[in-house]
Structures are given as C-alpha cells and as structure tokens.
Design an enzyme around this catalytic site. Sequence first.
Site, short mmCIF file in Angstrom:
data_model
loop_
_atom_site.label_atom_id
_atom_site.label_comp_id
_atom_site.label_asym_id
_atom_site.label_seq_id
_atom_site.Cartn_x
_atom_site.Cartn_y
_atom_site.Cartn_z
CE LYS A 9 -15.34 16.26 -10.39
NZ LYS A 9 -15.94 17.13 -11.14
NE ARG B 255 -16.64 -7.19 -7.51
CZ ARG B 255 -16.52 -8.59 -7.37
NH1 ARG B 255 -15.81 -9.00 -6.47
NH2 ARG B 255 -17.31 -9.33 -8.16
CE LYS C 168 -10.59 19.29 -6.70
NZ LYS C 168 -9.93 18.84 -7.70
CD GLU D 25 -19.22 17.91 -10.11
OE1 GLU D 25 -17.83 17.92 -10.09
OE2 GLU D 25 -19.64 18.11 -11.27
NE ARG E 122 -15.29 17.34 -6.52
CZ ARG E 122 -14.42 16.20 -6.51
NH1 ARG E 122 -15.10 15.39 -5.63
NH2 ARG E 122 -13.43 16.09 -6.82
CG HIS F 140 -7.63 21.46 -17.53
ND1 HIS F 140 -8.95 21.36 -18.37
CD2 HIS F 140 -7.86 21.68 -16.28
CE1 HIS F 140 -9.85 21.12 -17.36
NE2 HIS F 140 -9.08 21.42 -16.17
CG ASN G 61 -16.90 21.25 -12.51
OD1 ASN G 61 -15.90 20.82 -12.15
ND2 ASN G 61 -18.02 20.74 -12.44
CG HIS H 98 -13.53 23.59 -15.34
ND1 HIS H 98 -13.26 24.57 -14.74
CD2 HIS H 98 -12.61 22.75 -15.43
CE1 HIS H 98 -12.05 24.27 -14.22
NE2 HIS H 98 -11.66 22.95 -14.41
CG HIS I 35 -14.12 20.32 -20.08
ND1 HIS I 35 -14.89 19.88 -19.45
CD2 HIS I 35 -13.00 20.59 -19.79
CE1 HIS I 35 -14.20 19.32 -18.32
NE2 HIS I 35 -12.99 19.98 -18.47
#
Lengths: 339, 339
Positions: free
Chosen positions: B157, B135, B241, B251, B255, B279, B259, B262, B266
């Site tokens: 992230k 956990r 950041k 997010e 936030r 990337h 992206n 992105h 992506h």
Amino acid sequence: MKSSLICVAGTEEIITVNVDLGCRSYPVYVGSGLLNRPELLSRHVHGKQALVVTNTTIAPLFLDKAIKALQQENTEMTLETVILPDGEQFKNMESVIKVFDAAIEAGMDRRCTFVAVGGGVVGDICGYAASSYMRGVNFIQIPTTFMSQVDSSVGGKTGINYRVGKNLIGAIYQPKCVLVDTNTLNYLPNRELASGIAEAIKCGLVKDGKYFEWLENNIQALLARDPIAIAYAIKRSCEIKAGIVTLDEKENGIRAILNFGHTFGHAIETSCGYGNLLHGEAVAVGMSFVFWVEVVLLIVPDLTIFITATGDTIEANEELQEGEELLERANLEEGEEQV
Amino acid sequence: MKSSLICVAGTEEIITVNVDLGCRSYPVYVGSGLLNRPELLSRHVHGKQALVVTNTTIAPLFLDKAIKALQQENTEMTLETVILPDGEQFKNMESVIKVFDAAIEAGMDRRCTFVAVGGGVVGDICGYAASSYMRGVNFIQIPTTFMSQVDSSVGGKTGINYRVGKNLIGAIYQPKCVLVDTNTLNYLPNRELASGIAEAIKCGLVKDGKYFEWLENNIQALLARDPIAIAYAIKRSCEIKAGIVTLDEKENGIRAILNFGHTFGHAIETSCGYGNLLHGEAVAVGMSFVFWVEVVLLIVPDLTIFITATGDTIEANEELQEGEELLERANLEEGEEQV
C-alpha cells in the site's frame, strides 16, 4: 488469441476480442451502434457511482449517448462528468488533478467506475487517474478515434506528459472492458483517421504479413470508412496487440515491439511541438525512417547513423538491432496467426 | 506462511519472511545490522541507477549507511538522493513531484530503483512515485521505525494525503524487497516505538490469539528494546500481514481486517490535525473504542452508536458488524498458526 462473433436477432454484430491477463482479463467489444447496447457496459459497472471523462470536442457528440448507456440498466447510478480541453498539450498533471477533484467533490468511493469517452489523450488521463484514485478504481474505455480503437485503448498503458518527457508519469492499469462503437468514426476528421491507420499498419508490420497485405489491398476502403473494413482492421489490430500484451504486460521484453517506429516518431513529434504532428503521422515517419536506414545499411554496412531531433541523439543502428531481435522473438514466442 | 532463519558464520541471524504474490513475491529480511550486509540489497537491484528517498531526520542517521550498502557490490551504480522534510503533513503531491523531478534530472531510466529509507511517510511517497515513474520502476523499502517495520512497509500500500482525505491518491505497488535493520530502532523516540507496538497488537487481535498473549507478556521487553523480542514481534507481525495480503492483495475483501480500529482511528487522527497524534496512537484509541462499543452493546443490544469526528458520521454498529464478519472469514480462510 480467441475472438468471437455474436449475432443477436434484430441487432448489429458484436465482435469480441479477449485480452487474456488472468484475473485482469477483459473484453474489447467492436461493432456499429454499441453505445445503444447498455447491457455491454452494465456487465462491467458494479458500483453505483461513475465519473465520465471526456473533452470539449467529444462531449457534444457522444456524452449524452454514453451517459444514457451507463444509466439505462443501472437507474440508481449517480454520474458526474469532467470535460477537459482537447489536445495533447493537456495530457498533464493538471488534468489528472481535475479528475481527482471531481471524484472527491462527488464523494466517489472505492467501488466507483471511471469511464473515458474520447481518444488516446482522454483514455490516458482517465486511466492514470483511475489507477491512483483510492489506490485504483474500476475503469472503462470508450475510444472514439481510430487511433485509440486500434491501439491505445487496449493493453493498459496510461500516462501523462511531464516536463520534457512524453508519458513519463503513468501506470500499466487495465480497463474492465473496452467498448468500440465504430459509428463514432463518422465524425472523425480524415487526417485523424489516416493517423490511426498508421498504427494498424504497424501491427501488420511487426506481427502479421497477411494482415499487412490486407491493409495494402483495403486502404481505400478504410479511408472511405467502409464499415466492414473498419471493423476488421480494429478487430485484427486489437487481436495482435492483445496477443503481445498477454505475453509481456509490463513491457519487460517483447511488448517493446509495439513501439516499432516510435523512438524516431516520438523524437519528431516532440521536436515539432505537440499538436502539430498527429501521433500516427509521427509514427509513420518514424517507421519509414527505419526502412530508409535499413536500405542504406544494406548498401553501406559499416555506416553509423545518428538522428538528433530533440537534443537527445539516437544511434539508429542500435535501435534497429534491438528491433530486429524483438521481431525475431515475437515470431518465436507466438505463432503467426491466420487472417 | 513460510519463514526461514539463516545463520551465517560470524554474522548475525537473518530472519526472512516471504510475501507470496506469484511473480510479485518478495522477501522481508529482518535482523540486527542488516545495513552492513550489502549482498541482501544487491540481489534486488538490477539497473545501474538508484534514487534514495529519505527525510531530514533520517538522513543524518542512516543515509550514508544505505548508500554504502547499495554501492558496495554495485560499484558502477549512480545514486541520487531526495531529502524531504519530516512529517505526515508532507505526505502530499508536492513531495511526489520532488521525487519525479530528482529522477528526471538524474536521467533515471526504466531500470532504475527507488529506495525508501525512513518511516511510513517516506515509504508511502517513494512507493507511489515508483509506481508512477515511467509506468513503474523497481522499489525497495528500508523501514527505520517500528511502525513501518511491523506494518506499513509490507503489503504494497502506497499513497499520499490529498485535500480532505488520508491516502486518497496512491497505488498498490509491491517492493522488490523489504530490509529491516533492527539497529535503526536505537534512535527511535519512545513515543514512536509505542505507536508501532499498537499495530503489532492489532495483528495479534485480528489473527493470532497466542501472539496477542505473547505481546501482553513481553510488552516490557519490547519497550526496553530487547533485540530478541523486537525481532520476533517484527517477524510475527509481518507473517500475519503477509498471510492476509497473499489472500487479498487488492483489498477487495479480507485484507480490510488489517484496518481494524482504523476507521475510528483515522477520524480521530484527522480531527486532531496531522502530526499531533501518531498513527499508532490513533489506531490504539480506535481499537479501544471498538471494544467499548462491543461492551456497551452487550448491555444495551438495541443501541445505535454514531461517532462524529471529522464532519463525517460513522455508524459504529455497522462498522462492528463488518469487522466481525471479516474476523470470522480471516480464521476460515487461513488456519491459525502456531507461534
């Protein structure tokens, strides 16, 4: 710990226990027939997609009711269901993967809500999947066993068994609300009810002597499923748990007191094979073992007692000392409350 | 955003950027030769067990240094290593399971620390495994690529690719510290350096015009790996950041500005197949596409532009409008800072 009782004309009482965790705070609603009160759920479901996770035992009993409660005030809601096989042996990665796959196939986005309808196993699987799907989506607990109503649905512990370890993989991930409809207990086998009562007794033992006495005096009423006694036991157990979780959400210290009897209990549970002994039964044996050791140590103080159940050897004395320190701190850090 | 510069006699400078997240706050240390400064890591490792996760490319270069840095001031530390195959195609559940298995086989308890030594893929796998093992256990990032140093190691992230989706399964889980030894970049291929610079440019674009100008003026110095320029770009990117992550860790709003480029990136990255386009290269193409659409819309305002790359169709206009709103809010919610 603040609890409130709301009486609405023409409806049953709703007890609300608040779990105070700042921006992660949430209510535990307790009452009879709450699955017929869709406004309670709709407050906490903001997106238009929900995934209900349940099992083959619970689905025929409550799935339709839960779906109706979710959709009644949210008619645009699209809803998918995952029905898992019933049993602790399915609390594993495969079940979590099934939940992920269902969510992906239904095109669930980050604003969706995962809803657990069932006992502790369903809550654990669904909660852990919710914590990981798209880095965390909304999650609601609708516990249907006494064990999950007094204990496992509150506090955010989620997890699955992995290889040799119980709850070895998981997350601390809080739900948006917990909805306890005490009518669900009408279908619970006696043995499972008794298993849940063991966790309620643990709450009294670790934190509230008066509640422990109340449990002693009302054990027959609980076993007879008296609705007032049942609702009170759920409320008081949730209050005690919420109070401790508020102090130590991540179990870096005091929260470990809630594991009272569990070290021995888990060892016994594992050695018997999952499913042969119910969790509460194992905890009850574990707690009684603690007391037995305490008594023996009063008579022979220098004795060192080891217990071996799963291959791992636990030194009982050490466990007890840690437990006693935690108990002391529990009563220092939060004043004992009146029942 | 507070940053500090500590000069220690006889040693290199250490820049520290603080990520302010209340009880989950942590420092990002930036400097040359920081893997030779074991006291930086030992502040953040409290247990006696560590699991280092790296890959086959990074292990021969930095694994020994990282192990030495972890053990030098903590001689009782037991340390295990997982060396994963290198590549985005291995950012999957199988790699996470390898990390769990190594931790279990080494008997790691809740006080252990998982340490990621590598680029964004290693950081993502190790971080997600750390978030779920028992956990949640302690986690440290030692990023070794420019991309992970300016972007992915900061902000918590973590995630893995799952079926059709990039980062579909994961957690927001903050490290205890990020240690950026800029000497690791001496081994980085030019193409990967350029890919990382794309994310630094994105930071300038979304939040700090002066930094963007600085990047324009210093692009040759960065490509030539000038240590002062490199350290400054890492510092300023991390500051930007960190400032945004502090406002919106999970997010839920602002936030998402990080992206920028992105969504298209992506789509392009996936359609090319993982590993064929880096990337940052995909993000660079994505950002330039955004500007192209902006210019086209200035000329033909009523045009609706769709882009299809992976089967999903994205409406460019809608994406842009959301992006513009976020940009506006970013500058309202946090004043522009001086470089």
